[in-house]
Each structure stands twice: as structure tokens, then as C-alpha cells.
Design a protein around this motif. Structure first.
Motif, PDB file in Angstrom:
ATOM      1  N   PRO A  23      44.505 -27.711  30.374  1.00 22.20           N
ATOM      2  CA  PRO A  23      45.042 -29.347  30.970  1.00 22.20           C
ATOM      3  C   PRO A  23      43.209 -29.595  31.829  1.00 22.20           C
ATOM      4  CG  PRO A  23      46.094 -27.721  32.421  1.00 22.20           C
ATOM      5  CD  PRO A  23      45.903 -27.201  30.905  1.00 22.20           C
ATOM      6  N   CYS A  24      42.205 -28.423  32.524  1.00 22.58           N
ATOM      7  CA  CYS A  24      41.754 -28.919  33.309  1.00 22.58           C
ATOM      8  C   CYS A  24      40.516 -27.800  32.617  1.00 22.58           C
ATOM      9  CB  CYS A  24      41.660 -28.398  34.976  1.00 22.58           C
ATOM     10  SG  CYS A  24      40.814 -28.639  35.940  1.00 22.58           S
ATOM     11  N   TRP A  25      39.427 -27.864  32.231  1.00 20.84           N
ATOM     12  CA  TRP A  25      37.951 -27.473  31.635  1.00 20.84           C
ATOM     13  C   TRP A  25      37.393 -27.029  32.985  1.00 20.84           C
ATOM     14  CZ3 TRP A  25      34.772 -28.522  27.018  1.00 20.84           C
ATOM     15  CH2 TRP A  25      35.213 -29.561  26.456  1.00 20.84           C
ATOM     16  N   GLU A  26      37.397 -27.367  33.863  1.00 19.22           N
ATOM     17  CA  GLU A  26      36.825 -27.291  35.027  1.00 19.22           C
ATOM     18  C   GLU A  26      37.372 -25.930  36.481  1.00 19.22           C
ATOM     19  OE1 GLU A  26      35.338 -30.931  33.300  1.00 19.22           O
ATOM     20  OE2 GLU A  26      37.488 -30.226  34.551  1.00 19.22           O
ATOM     21  N   LEU A  27      38.854 -26.875  35.719  1.00 17.77           N
ATOM     22  CA  LEU A  27      39.125 -25.236  37.107  1.00 17.77           C
ATOM     23  C   LEU A  27      39.487 -23.527  36.067  1.00 17.77           C
ATOM     24  CD1 LEU A  27      42.341 -26.925  38.286  1.00 17.77           C
ATOM     25  CD2 LEU A  27      40.605 -25.784  39.406  1.00 17.77           C
ATOM     26  N   PHE A  28      39.550 -23.666  34.584  1.00 19.01           N
ATOM     27  CA  PHE A  28      39.331 -22.267  33.976  1.00 19.01           C
ATOM     28  C   PHE A  28      38.273 -22.196  34.190  1.00 19.01           C
ATOM     29  CE2 PHE A  28      39.558 -20.630  29.360  1.00 19.01           C
ATOM     30  CZ  PHE A  28      41.244 -19.705  29.411  1.00 19.01           C
ATOM     31  N   GLU A  29      37.435 -22.830  34.182  1.00 21.82           N
ATOM     32  CA  GLU A  29      36.094 -22.226  34.068  1.00 21.82           C
ATOM     33  C   GLU A  29      36.302 -21.353  35.168  1.00 21.82           C
ATOM     34  OE1 GLU A  29      33.326 -25.531  34.151  1.00 21.82           O
ATOM     35  OE2 GLU A  29      33.152 -25.816  32.531  1.00 21.82           O
ATOM     36  N   ARG A  30      36.521 -21.226  36.050  1.00 22.03           N
ATOM     37  CA  ARG A  30      36.284 -20.441  38.282  1.00 22.03           C
ATOM     38  C   ARG A  30      37.239 -19.263  37.302  1.00 22.03           C
ATOM     39  NH1 ARG A  30      37.839 -25.941  41.191  1.00 22.03           N
ATOM     40  NH2 ARG A  30      36.077 -27.161  40.365  1.00 22.03           N
ATOM     41  N   GLN A  31      38.305 -19.353  37.025  1.00 20.10           N
ATOM     42  CA  GLN A  31      38.925 -17.873  37.065  1.00 20.10           C
ATOM     43  C   GLN A  31      38.075 -16.862  36.471  1.00 20.10           C
ATOM     44  OE1 GLN A  31      42.021 -18.654  37.959  1.00 20.10           O
ATOM     45  NE2 GLN A  31      41.209 -21.085  37.435  1.00 20.10           N
ATOM     46  N   SER A  32      38.749 -15.786  36.774  1.00 18.51           N
ATOM     47  CA  SER A  32      37.971 -14.730  36.069  1.00 18.51           C
ATOM     48  C   SER A  32      37.844 -14.152  34.309  1.00 18.51           C
ATOM     49  CB  SER A  32      38.541 -12.950  36.832  1.00 18.51           C
ATOM     50  OG  SER A  32      39.993 -13.033  35.350  1.00 18.51           O
ATOM     51  N   ASN A  33      36.768 -13.545  34.341  1.00 23.48           N
ATOM     52  CA  ASN A  33      36.584 -13.267  33.045  1.00 23.48           C
ATOM     53  C   ASN A  33      37.877 -12.677  32.609  1.00 23.48           C
ATOM     54  OD1 ASN A  33      33.618 -14.249  32.958  1.00 23.48           O
ATOM     55  ND2 ASN A  33      33.422 -12.402  33.496  1.00 23.48           N
ATOM     56  N   TYR A  41      41.327 -13.760  33.198  1.00 30.01           N
ATOM     57  CA  TYR A  41      42.147 -14.164  32.985  1.00 30.01           C
ATOM     58  C   TYR A  41      41.701 -14.533  31.784  1.00 30.01           C
ATOM     59  CZ  TYR A  41      44.918 -18.143  33.416  1.00 30.01           C
ATOM     60  OH  TYR A  41      45.834 -18.946  33.083  1.00 30.01           O
ATOM     61  N   ARG A  42      40.627 -15.607  31.594  1.00 29.68           N
ATOM     62  CA  ARG A  42      40.268 -16.131  30.219  1.00 29.68           C
ATOM     63  C   ARG A  42      40.710 -15.640  29.062  1.00 29.68           C
ATOM     64  NH1 ARG A  42      35.605 -17.918  33.861  1.00 29.68           N
ATOM     65  NH2 ARG A  42      34.252 -16.397  32.788  1.00 29.68           N
ATOM     66  N   ALA A  43      39.472 -14.174  29.263  1.00 27.25           N
ATOM     67  CA  ALA A  43      40.040 -13.580  28.232  1.00 27.25           C
ATOM     68  C   ALA A  43      40.994 -13.191  27.418  1.00 27.25           C
ATOM     69  CB  ALA A  43      39.039 -11.859  27.592  1.00 27.25           C
ATOM     70  N   ALA A  44      42.505 -12.994  28.211  1.00 30.90           N
ATOM     71  CA  ALA A  44      43.929 -12.009  28.217  1.00 30.90           C
ATOM     72  C   ALA A  44      44.094 -14.080  27.888  1.00 30.90           C
ATOM     73  CB  ALA A  44      44.361 -12.267  29.599  1.00 30.90           C
ATOM     74  N   VAL A  45      44.204 -15.200  28.341  1.00 30.16           N
ATOM     75  CA  VAL A  45      44.813 -16.448  27.680  1.00 30.16           C
ATOM     76  C   VAL A  45      44.172 -17.089  26.645  1.00 30.16           C
ATOM     77  CG1 VAL A  45      44.452 -18.935  28.240  1.00 30.16           C
ATOM     78  CG2 VAL A  45      44.733 -17.557  29.864  1.00 30.16           C
ATOM     79  N   LEU A  46      42.583 -16.593  26.125  1.00 28.01           N
ATOM     80  CA  LEU A  46      41.829 -17.008  25.076  1.00 28.01           C
ATOM     81  C   LEU A  46      42.526 -15.966  23.612  1.00 28.01           C
ATOM     82  CD1 LEU A  46      38.647 -19.062  26.255  1.00 28.01           C
ATOM     83  CD2 LEU A  46      41.061 -19.936  25.232  1.00 28.01           C
ATOM     84  N   GLY A  47      42.382 -15.116  24.361  1.00 30.97           N
ATOM     85  CA  GLY A  47      43.147 -13.683  23.420  1.00 30.97           C
ATOM     86  C   GLY A  47      41.904 -13.161  22.198  1.00 30.97           C
ATOM     87  N   ASP A  48      41.456 -12.186  22.090  1.00 30.94           N
ATOM     88  CA  ASP A  48      40.352 -11.724  21.080  1.00 30.94           C
ATOM     89  C   ASP A  48      40.408 -11.930  19.855  1.00 30.94           C
ATOM     90  OD1 ASP A  48      38.015 -10.559  20.682  1.00 30.94           O
ATOM     91  OD2 ASP A  48      38.793  -8.147  20.209  1.00 30.94           O
ATOM     92  N   VAL A  49      41.003 -12.756  19.521  1.00 32.95           N
ATOM     93  CA  VAL A  49      41.464 -13.472  18.016  1.00 32.95           C
ATOM     94  C   VAL A  49      40.675 -14.928  17.900  1.00 32.95           C
ATOM     95  CG1 VAL A  49      43.469 -12.365  17.927  1.00 32.95           C
ATOM     96  CG2 VAL A  49      43.421 -14.570  18.997  1.00 32.95           C
ATOM     97  N   PRO A  50      40.481 -15.597  16.452  1.00 32.72           N
ATOM     98  CA  PRO A  50      39.679 -17.396  16.043  1.00 32.72           C
ATOM     99  C   PRO A  50      40.650 -17.846  16.660  1.00 32.72           C
ATOM    100  CG  PRO A  50      39.667 -15.422  14.239  1.00 32.72           C
ATOM    101  CD  PRO A  50      41.000 -14.743  15.028  1.00 32.72           C
TER     102      PRO A  50
END
Length: 239
Positions: free
Chosen positions: A158-168, A170-179
Motif C-alpha cells: 500500500p505504500c512504497w515510501e514506508l516500505f523503502e524505510r524498512q530494513s534490508n 525485512y524487504r528481502a523476506a517480504v519480496l523473497g528470493d524469487v521472480p
């Protein structure tokens, strides 16, 4: 005093100087912008915002929220109220949407900008990322892929700006190491940051048209089937 205003999202073109100044001046102004995509339907392409989300996301110190259902709307409104020195845009639909979230989650999930709405059992093969009204479409695509044995996690962003502020981490866990496949009923500008070079985008490549919302989504290929097809291809290429 908490100033707020409301109009169609397409009219942020006229409001942009004021929105920019509120961001520059660090003022907690809340812009409630509805009719946020081709989903507004018959008013046609003059009133259907396509490039506006990208334009707003380019403004520094502005939180652009595009919630997926009523629960996310409440969470994003809370975050807008708490942002003492940052204005917020709430991009909301015209069309009704299903409730995807249990309202009794222990935390405000939108506070991190993006989160796993529906995870997989076992190893994830692809990540489906969406915002707003397209999150429910991503959920339908997940069911199609699951029936074919392709585990796909659905991420609501819902919000790119808040996601940008998260730790690497956390972002990696959410997006996953997949396409990843991103889906938004808007232009793809900026999405490469989240889907990478191997990712794909399902959304708008030009202006909209005048027709009922459901017809437009089918016409422009913003459907569960289109997301599932893109996911199949990208998983096959990654194998």
C-alpha cells in the motif's frame, strides 16, 4: 487542526503545487483521492489516472497510500494521522472491493509499507505484488497457480515510501528470493525497483477508455489469468 481535502485522483494534476508545498513545508495534510484508476469506468480516459501514482511517488516527503480493502483504509488513515510532518495521499477506488484482511491482526500491517498478505506452504516460486484494487486480483491469480502446483505468495504494497524505510532483511523476506510479478492499474514507471530485471508487470501501457470497470480490466488484460500467465512464464524461465 488536521487539514484534509478530497477529489478524484486525476485532479492531483491541478493540486500538485499545493501537495508539493505541503511536503516541502512538512505539514500533515491528508489528500483523500478517489476514482484512482481505470476502475472509475464510463467517465473515460480524461478522468482515469494512469501516470498519477508515479508522479506523486516522485515527490519527496509524501506518503502515497493505495489500500486494498476497508481494513487497509483504516490502517492507512491511522498512519496519515500519525505522520506529524509528512502529508499523505490516500488513493481510493470508485468500485467496491472484497475485504481481504481479518480486522483483528495484532499490528498495523500497512505501517511497514508492504507485507505478505497470503503466504505459501513450502518453497515460494514466485511473488505476486499488488496495490489497491489489484490485490484481490492477485489473490485470485494465486489460487489459479496453486491449482497448478506453483506456490505464489501475495504481497500487498500500500505504500512504497514506508516500505523503502524498512530494513534490508525485512524487504528481502517480504519480496523473497524469487521472480516477482507486479500488478497495478496504472503505468509501470518505478516498479522495476521492486520486481528487478527478471520481473514482469501487469498493468496499463497507455491511457484508458470509456466502459464499465469490469470490461476495462478485461480489455486491458489486468486479470487473474494474465497475472497467472506471466507467473507461469517467469517461473519456467527461472527453472
Amino acid at each position: 487542526v488536521i487539514p484534509y481535502s478530497g477529489t478524484f485522483l486525476v485532479f492531483t494534476d491541478y493540486a500538485r503545487p499545493a501537495i508539493r508545498l505541503s511536503a516541502l513545508m512538512k505539514q500533515r495534510v491528508i489528500y483523500v483521492m478517489t476514482h484512482d484508476s481505470i476502475g472509475l469506468g464510463e467517465d473515460g480516459p480524461t478522468h482515469q489516472p494512469v501516470e498519477h501514482l508515479a508522479s506523486l511517488r516522485a515527490i519527496p516527503n509524501l506518503n502515497v497510500f493505495r489500500p486494498a480493502d476497508a481494513v487497509e483504509v483504516a490502517e492507512c488513515w491511522e498512519l496519515a494521522l500519525r505522520a506529524d510532518d509528512t502529508p499523505s495521499v490516500l488513493a481510493l477506488t470508485r468500485q467496491g472491493l472484497p475485504t481481504l484482511r481479518d480486522a483483528h491482526w495484532d499490528e498495523n500491517a500497512c505501517a511497514r509499507g508492504a507485507y505478505i498478505l497470503s503466504d505459501v506452504e513450502g518453497e515460494r516460486k514466485v511473488t505476486l505484488i499488488a496495490s489497491g484494487s489489484e490485490v484481490s486480483i492477485a489473490m485470485e491469480a494465486q489460487a489459479l497457480l496453486e491449482a497448478e502446483g506453483i506456490p505464489a505468495a501475495v504481497v500487498s504494497m500500500p505504500c512504497w515510501e514506508l516500505f523503502e524505510r524498512q530494513s534490508n532483511d525485512y524487504r528481502a523476506a517480504v519480496l523473497g528470493d524469487v521472480p516477482a510479478i507486479a500488478c497495478e492499474a496504472a503505468a509501470d514507471f518505478g516498479w522495476e525497483r521492486w520486481i528487478g530485471e527478471k520481473g514482469d508487470f501487469v498493468g496499463m501501457q497507455g491511457f484508458g477508455a470509456s466502459a464499465p470497470a469490469g470490461d476495462l480490466y478485461n480489455h486491458f488484460g489486468i486479470t487473474a489469468a494474465a497475472i497467472a500467465n506471466a507467473a507461469r512464464e517467469i517461473v519456467a524461465e527461472d527453472a
